[in-house]
Scaffold this active site. Structure first.
Site, short mmCIF file in Angstrom:
data_model
loop_
_atom_site.label_atom_id
_atom_site.label_comp_id
_atom_site.label_asym_id
_atom_site.label_seq_id
_atom_site.Cartn_x
_atom_site.Cartn_y
_atom_site.Cartn_z
N SER A 147 0.67 -0.64 -0.06
CA SER A 147 0.09 -0.07 -0.04
C SER A 147 0.85 1.25 0.03
CB SER A 147 -1.06 0.32 1.28
OG SER A 147 -1.95 0.85 1.46
N TYR A 160 -1.21 0.53 10.62
CA TYR A 160 -1.71 -0.20 8.99
C TYR A 160 -0.59 0.13 8.73
CZ TYR A 160 -3.34 -0.98 4.30
OH TYR A 160 -3.67 -1.28 3.14
N1 LIG Z 1 -8.43 -0.55 -0.82
C1 LIG Z 1 -7.88 0.22 -0.58
O1 LIG Z 1 -7.79 1.16 -0.84
C2 LIG Z 1 -5.76 -0.75 -0.52
C3 LIG Z 1 -4.83 -0.15 -1.08
C4 LIG Z 1 -4.01 -0.44 -0.65
C5 LIG Z 1 -3.44 -1.91 -0.96
N2 LIG Z 1 -4.02 -2.61 -0.09
C6 LIG Z 1 -4.36 -3.64 0.46
O2 LIG Z 1 -5.41 -4.65 0.00
C7 LIG Z 1 -5.92 -5.70 0.58
C8 LIG Z 1 -7.04 -6.43 -0.69
O3 LIG Z 1 -7.61 -5.33 0.51
P1 LIG Z 1 -8.64 -4.88 -0.27
O4 LIG Z 1 -9.48 -3.72 -0.83
O5 LIG Z 1 -9.64 -5.64 -1.60
O6 LIG Z 1 -10.25 -5.01 0.59
P2 LIG Z 1 -11.09 -5.78 0.67
O7 LIG Z 1 -12.68 -5.32 -0.74
O8 LIG Z 1 -11.68 -5.66 1.76
O9 LIG Z 1 -10.67 -7.58 0.87
C9 LIG Z 1 -10.03 -7.93 1.95
C10 LIG Z 1 -9.78 -9.31 1.86
O10 LIG Z 1 -8.60 -9.56 2.66
C11 LIG Z 1 -9.53 -10.79 2.97
N3 LIG Z 1 -9.48 -11.73 4.30
C12 LIG Z 1 -8.60 -10.38 5.08
N4 LIG Z 1 -7.79 -11.22 6.12
C13 LIG Z 1 -8.20 -12.19 6.50
C14 LIG Z 1 -7.95 -13.05 7.18
N5 LIG Z 1 -7.37 -13.57 8.27
N6 LIG Z 1 -7.70 -14.32 5.93
C15 LIG Z 1 -8.48 -14.49 5.10
N7 LIG Z 1 -8.48 -13.61 4.41
C16 LIG Z 1 -8.54 -12.74 4.62
C17 LIG Z 1 -11.23 -10.46 2.67
O11 LIG Z 1 -12.15 -11.78 3.70
P3 LIG Z 1 -12.06 -12.28 3.94
O12 LIG Z 1 -13.17 -11.82 4.57
O13 LIG Z 1 -13.56 -13.53 3.55
O14 LIG Z 1 -11.57 -13.45 5.17
C18 LIG Z 1 -11.29 -10.27 1.59
O15 LIG Z 1 -11.80 -10.71 0.95
C19 LIG Z 1 -5.18 -5.94 1.56
O16 LIG Z 1 -4.13 -6.34 1.80
C20 LIG Z 1 -5.15 -3.75 1.73
O17 LIG Z 1 -4.25 -3.57 2.35
C21 LIG Z 1 -5.88 -1.44 0.16
#
Ligand SMILES: NC(=O)c1ccc[n+]([C@@H]2O[C@H](COP(=O)([O-])OP(=O)(O)OC[C@H]3O[C@@H](n4cnc5c(N)ncnc54)[C@H](OP(=O)(O)O)[C@@H]3O)[C@@H](O)[C@H]2O)c1
Length: 260
Positions: A147, A160
């Site tokens: 990120s 974070y």
């Molecule tokens: N959206 C943003 O602005 C952004 C920016 C930079 C980086 N990121 C990163 O991108 C990644 C994906 O995030 P996203 O934006 O797609 O958000 P999201 O829609 O909330 O997806 C997060 C995913 O991670 C899974 N997850 C969370 N904790 C877990 C655990 N303990 N075991 C297994 N799976 C787990 C969730 O699945 P379950 O809840 O079903 O387990 C879900 O599928 C994350 O690492 C986040 O930090 C996001």
């Protein structure tokens, strides 16, 4: 020559929503064979069906909690059964997210622990367990999702930011450790993207989550999935080390253009 993903095993953690679900559909469209993990199995079932429809040669799913070593071991045992003698071509360590926006003074242990468990320890556990199944010198790759928070600190983001800075340093160390194996290692570090990320961060408060993106044009999960496919399909001798991707409306963390 571009690396083809057709018929190759691709493992995506956190495939039940956001980037992971979009990645499943995008790698499916490349004809990959998918192994999808997350805690919400009903959502995985839906994503598996969508990725199959997009063109995945196979789309298999299994419950996975990266915060628990035993769950990771069970999941990877299942992966080994599925792939048999074939290698795991691509591991996408995507599971993770942010919990809360409290300052250090107000922070909650449960939030801190959840962030370190999923973003840092989960990535380590998955990588350790999956590495023996990854072939040498065949363009195999590990892509970690970092990120912009791993590059720049902001108020209310201490843990974070620490977790994603940890992800970045683990990625760098792993690349050094795997030198000579032919296994590629990279990190894709997005900025503001509209997924379930903010809903999770604000503990289900959809109105607060919506405000994060108000008046601006954030990245979509599909933008990230397209980038991941590009990174993974570079020729086998090419490693995309670190890639930062932000919306045009975000010049920096906390410096976002909003149309009123
Ligand atoms: N959206 C943003 O602005 C952004 C920016 C930079 C980086 N990121 C990163 O991108 C990644 C994906 O995030 P996203 O934006 O797609 O958000 P999201 O829609 O909330 O997806 C997060 C995913 O991670 C899974 N997850 C969370 N904790 C877990 C655990 N303990 N075991 C297994 N799976 C787990 C969730 O699945 P379950 O809840 O079903 O387990 C879900 O599928 C994350 O690492 C986040 O930090 C996001």
């Amino acid at each position: 020559m571009k690396t083809s993903l057709r018929g190759k095993w691709v493992l995506v953690t956190g495939a039940s929503s956001g980037f992971g679900a979009a990645a499943a559909r995008a790698f499916g469209a490349e004809g990959a064979k998918l192994l999808l993990g997350a805690r919400r199995v009903d959502r995985l079932e839906q994503v598996a069906a969508e990725s199959k429809k997009a063109g995945a040669l196979e789309s298999q799913f299994h419950e996975l909690d990266v915060a628990k070593t035993r769950s990771v071991e069970r999941f990877v045992g299942w992966v080994r059964e599925k792939i048999g003698r074939e290698g795991l071509h691509l591991l996408i360590n995507n599971a993770g997210g942010a919990h809360g926006v409290e300052t250090v003074a107000e922070g909650k242990d449960a939030d801190w622990e959840a962030m370190i468990q999923s973003n840092v320890l989960g990535l380590l556990r998955m990588t350790r367990a999956a590495l023996p199944s990854m072939p040498r010198d065949a363009g195999a790759m590990i892509i970690n999702i970092g990120s912009v928070a791993g590059h720049t600190a902001y108020e209310g983001g201490s843990v974070y930011c620490a977790a994603k800075a940890g992800e970045l340093q683990i990625t760098r160390a792993l690349r050094l450790e795997l030198l000579g194996t032919g296994i590629r290692v990279g990190t894709v570090d997005p900025g503001l993207a509209e997924t379930e990320f903010s809903i999770v961060r604000y503990k289900g408060d959809a109105a607060k989550a919506k405000k994060v993106y108000e008046g601006t044009h954030p990245l979509t999960a599909e933008d990230i999935a397209e980038t991941l496919v590009w990174v993974a399909t570079r020729p086998a001798h090419v490693n995309i080390d670190e890639l930062i991707i932000k919306p045009v409306d975000q010049a920096a963390i906390g410096k976002v253009f909003r149309r009123t």
